[in-house]
Design an enzyme around this catalytic site. Structure first.
Site, PDB file in Angstrom:
ATOM      1  N   LYS A 289      25.622  12.029 -38.259  1.00 48.65           N
ATOM      2  CA  LYS A 289      24.631  11.831 -37.201  1.00 48.65           C
ATOM      3  C   LYS A 289      25.212  12.089 -35.819  1.00 48.65           C
ATOM      4  O   LYS A 289      24.487  12.545 -34.935  1.00 48.65           O
ATOM      5  CB  LYS A 289      23.994  10.430 -37.296  1.00 48.65           C
TER       6      LYS A 289
ATOM      7  N   LYS B 188      21.648  16.471 -49.075  1.00 44.46           N
ATOM      8  CA  LYS B 188      20.573  15.591 -49.545  1.00 44.46           C
ATOM      9  C   LYS B 188      19.253  15.907 -48.837  1.00 44.46           C
ATOM     10  O   LYS B 188      19.254  16.396 -47.698  1.00 44.46           O
ATOM     11  CB  LYS B 188      20.948  14.115 -49.353  1.00 44.46           C
TER      12      LYS B 188
ATOM     13  N   LYS C  37      14.577  13.063 -44.342  1.00 43.76           N
ATOM     14  CA  LYS C  37      13.334  13.115 -43.578  1.00 43.76           C
ATOM     15  C   LYS C  37      13.554  13.563 -42.143  1.00 43.76           C
ATOM     16  O   LYS C  37      12.622  13.940 -41.465  1.00 43.76           O
ATOM     17  CB  LYS C  37      12.590  11.779 -43.637  1.00 43.76           C
TER      18      LYS C  37
END
Ligand code: ATP
Ligand code: LTN
Length: 345
Positions: free
Chosen positions: A125, A207, A210
C-alpha cells in the site's frame, strides 16, 4: 466447508468466539465473498460471532466521506444478504465502538517498529499510495489486533493475505500476556481450504482486490450480470490450451484461478473440475464459470436490493450491534487499563 485449522473446530463444551470484518473501501469482490464472508455464514451456528464493517481501517487510504458512509451501509446490507443473521451474530460499525481506538493506542506501545515494517500489506500500500504513507497505514495491524483481542476471539476467518496480520496480533497478545497474566485469548487464523486466495482476472499471480485500478481484474458483487460474464470471458489464461490444475505453477495461474472459483461455486474441488473439463477448451470453462458465478450471486443480489432500501432496519441492526459489541469490548478494555496501571475506579 473444510477448514484447514482443526484445533479451532467447534467443540461442544464452550462456544468459541469468532471475530472478523471487511473494510468498506470499495465494492465487495468475489474474492472477499469467497475468501471471507461466505465462510462466516457457515460458522454462525457453532460459534459466537461478531462481524464488523472496518471503517476506521479504511481511512488509512484517502476516502470521500459521503462515499465511505454509503459503502459502510452497503457492506452491512451485503453481509446480511450473504446470510449473516443479525439475530445470531453481532453486526456493527467499528467506529461505533471507541474501545477499538483506545486499545489500539495501548497495543501500539507493545508493538515494535521492526514487526510492522515487515508487513507485506504496508509495503504494497505504501508503493500504491506513495503520496500518503501515513502513520495509520503503518500501524494498521495494531488496530486490527485490537479489533480481535477486545472480543477475546478464538478464531479469525480471513483470506490468506491477512494471515501475516493475525501472526502479529498473536505475537503482541502473547507479549502482553507474558507481562500481565492471561488478559487476551490468543486467536487462530481460520483459512478455508479452497478460495483463500482468489486471483485477479487480469494479473492472475496477484490477488483479486477491490481497490485494483483496473475493474476488469475483479468481479464486484454489485456488477451487472452481463459485465460479470464478460469479465470472466476475458480473463487472462495461457497459451498452452490445457485444462489442468497446477497450483504451484505460476504459468497456469489464470486457469488455476478459474478452476478454484468454479470449485467453490459448485461445492467441488479444483482437481475435480479440471477432470470434468479435461480435453475441452478454455472458452467452455470460462462459460461454465461465468454461469456458476452469476447463479451464485443472483439470490444474494435480490436480497441485497430489498435490504438496502430499508434504512430503518439497517440502523436498528447497527445500533443494537454496537451496544452488544461495546458491552463485550469494554470488559476487556477495563481489564487492560487496570493491568497497565491506569486509575480505573
Ligand atoms: P483492499 O483492496 O482495499 O485492500 P481487499 O479487497 O483486499 O481490500 P479487504 O477488506 O482487505 O479486501 O479484505 C476483506 C477480507 O476478504 C479479508 O478476510 C481478506 O483476506 C479477504 N480477501 C480479500 N481479497 C481476497 C481474495 N482475492 N481472495 C480471498 N480472500 C480475499
Ligand atoms: N485487515 C482486514 C480487515 C480487518 C479485519 C479486522 C479482519 C480489519 N480488522 C479484524 C479480521 C479481524 C482486511 O481484510 N484487510
Amino acid at each position: 466447508m473444510e477448514l484447514e485449522n482443526k484445533e479451532v473446530q467447534a467443540r461442544p463444551e464452550r462456544k468459541k468466539k469468532i471475530f472478523s470484518g471487511v473494510q468498506p473501501s470499495g465494492t465487495i469482490t468475489l474474492g472477499n465473498y469467497i475468501g471471507a464472508i461466505r465462510n462466516w455464514v457457515k460458522l454462525q451456528d457453532d460459534y459466537d460471532c461478531a462481524f464488523a464493517m472496518m471503517d476506521m481501517h479504511t481511512i488509512t487510504v484517502r476516502q470521500t466521506p459521503a462515499e465511505l458512509r454509503r459503502r459502510t451501509l452497503e457492506l452491512m446490507a451485503l453481509y446480511i444478504a450473504c446470510g449473516i443473521d443479525p439475530k445470531k451474530s453481532i453486526l456493527f460499525i467499528q467506529s461505533h465502538n471507541s474501545a477499538h481506538a483506545e486499545l489500539a493506542w495501548i497495543l501500539n506501545c507493545y508493538t515494535y517498529m521492526g514487526e510492522l515494517q515487515r508487513m507485506t500489506q504496508f509495503k504494497d500500500k505504501s508503493a500504491r499510495h506513495a503520496d500518503n504513507i501515513n502513520a495509520g497505514l503503518f500501524t494498521y495491524p495494531v488496530l486490527m489486533a485490537a479489533d480481535i483481542l477486545l472480543y477475546q476471539a478464538d478464531a479469525v476467518p480471513v483470506g490468506k493475505d491477512q494471515m501475516q496480520h493475525i501472526e502479529i496480533c498473536r505475537d503482541v497478545a502473547g507479549r502482553f500476556n507474558a507481562l500481565y497474566g492471561n488478559v487476551f485469548t490468543i486467536p487462530e487464523g481460520l483459512l478455508v481450504k479452497s478460495g483463500a486466495k482468489i486471483a485477479s482476472l487480469q494479473e492472475p499471480t496477484k490477488k483479486m482486490s477491490k481497490s485494483d485500478s483496473n475493474p476488469k481484474g475483479y468481479i464486484s458483487m454489485m456488477d451487472d450480470f452481463g459485465v460479470i460474464a464478460k469479465k470472466i470471458k476475458s480473463a487472462v489464461t495461457d497459451s498452452e490450451g490445457v485444462i489442468e490444475y497446477r497450483p504451484d505453477d505460476d504459468a497456469k495461474a489464470g486457469v488455476n484461478n478459474l478452476l478454484s472459483i468454479m470449485a467453490v461455486m459448485t461445492d467441488s474441488t479444483p482437481e475435480r473440475v479440471a477432470a470434468d473439463f479435461a480435453g475441452q477448451g478454455y472458452g467452455a470453462l470460462k462459460s461454465a464459470v461465468a454461469e456458476a458465478v452469476v447463479e451464485g450471486i443472483r439470490p444474494i443480489r435480490a436480497e441485497y436490493d430489498k435490504i438496502i432500501k430499508d434504512k430503518a432496519y439497517l440502523k436498528d441492526i447497527y445500533t443494537t450491534g454496537a451496544e452488544r459489541a461495546c458491552g463485550i469490548a469494554n470488559r476487556t478494555l477495563k481489564k487492560v487499563y487496570k493491568k497497565v496501571g491506569f486509575v480505573t475506579d
